[in-house]
Design a protein around this motif. Structure first.
Motif: not given
Length: 231
Positions: A195-220
């Motif tokens: 219950q102590a975990r901080l969970l929320q919906p994952a940010p959008p993931l771009e299909f095919g490139t698998w790019r996203s932004t996690v915690n303000g950081v661009p990631v693949t």
């Protein structure tokens, strides 16, 4: 007349002999056919060397719990999430097409391979889900990426829809230091950490490139295979 009777009798004897041979032949065929399903059933217990499986499971509130299972040899990685505020990772091994794995929060995943799909039961937060997860072709699979103490994970379905949850890693949610004084106390402690975990919906993931932004950081995001292990 006697010659005719002798000829007729010879024909009857020949027919009886042929019938006996046919009956024996039929018996061999039946044995072979009955053995074939047994062989198929045995083969069906073996997972492919590398494969991915995905299934959606209805929840009591009308939402959907999704599970992805990846196999690499005898290694298994699985991820279940509701796309909102709950998720669980499972890492372990399979033997003879069956698996029985627990997550770090004591969720359970019990399943077996029936030749075309992974069939089993998932238990999360004391809620049971039954599923049949068919084989899916890449790029349908599980994906994950982390940045600055936050991990996002996604399941990409065959229809290209994507669901996932983001998890802020914290010491308050770690379970490695828990000592099992008794089963109930251990379960209570695990629930508190969960219950102590901080969970929320994952940010959008771009299909095919698998790019996203996690915690303000661009990631693949990287694909999760059966031999993937996360800390």
């Amino acid at each position: 007349m006697r010659k005719h009777l002798r000829t007729l009798l010879a024909c009857v004897i020949a027919m009886l002999a042929l019938g006996t041979v046919a009956a024996c032949s039929g018996g061999s065929s039946t044995t072979a056919n009955s053995a074939t399903p047994s062989s198929s059933a045995a083969a069906a217990k073996d997972f492919p060397k590398s494969a991915h499986y995905i299934a959606d499971m209805p929840m009591a509130d009308g939402k959907t719990m999704t599970i992805g299972v990846a196999v690499e040899g005898d290694k298994i990685a699985a991820y279940a999430c509701d796309g909102l505020k709950d998720e669980a990772w499972f890492f372990g091994t399979q033997k003879d097409g069956s698996l029985d794995i627990k997550s770090k929060y004591q969720d359970t995943l019990k399943a077996s391979f029936n030749g075309t799909a992974v069939v089993g039961q998932l238990t999360m937060n004391d809620v049971n889900y039954s599923f049949t997860a068919p084989t899916v072709a890449l790029p349908s699979a599980m994906y994950t990426a982390a940045a600055n103490g936050v991990r996002a994970s996604w399941v990409v379905r065959p229809d290209n829809t994507i669901t996932g949850v983001q998890f802020a890693i914290s010491k308050d949610s770690d379970t490695s230091d828990l000592v099992q004084a008794n089963e109930q106390q251990f379960r209570d402690q695990v629930r508190q950490r969960r219950q102590a975990r901080l969970l929320q919906p994952a940010p959008p993931l771009e299909f095919g490139t698998w790019r996203s932004t996690v915690n303000g950081v661009p990631v693949t995001a990287t694909r999760v295979d059966g031999d993937t292990r996360l800390g």
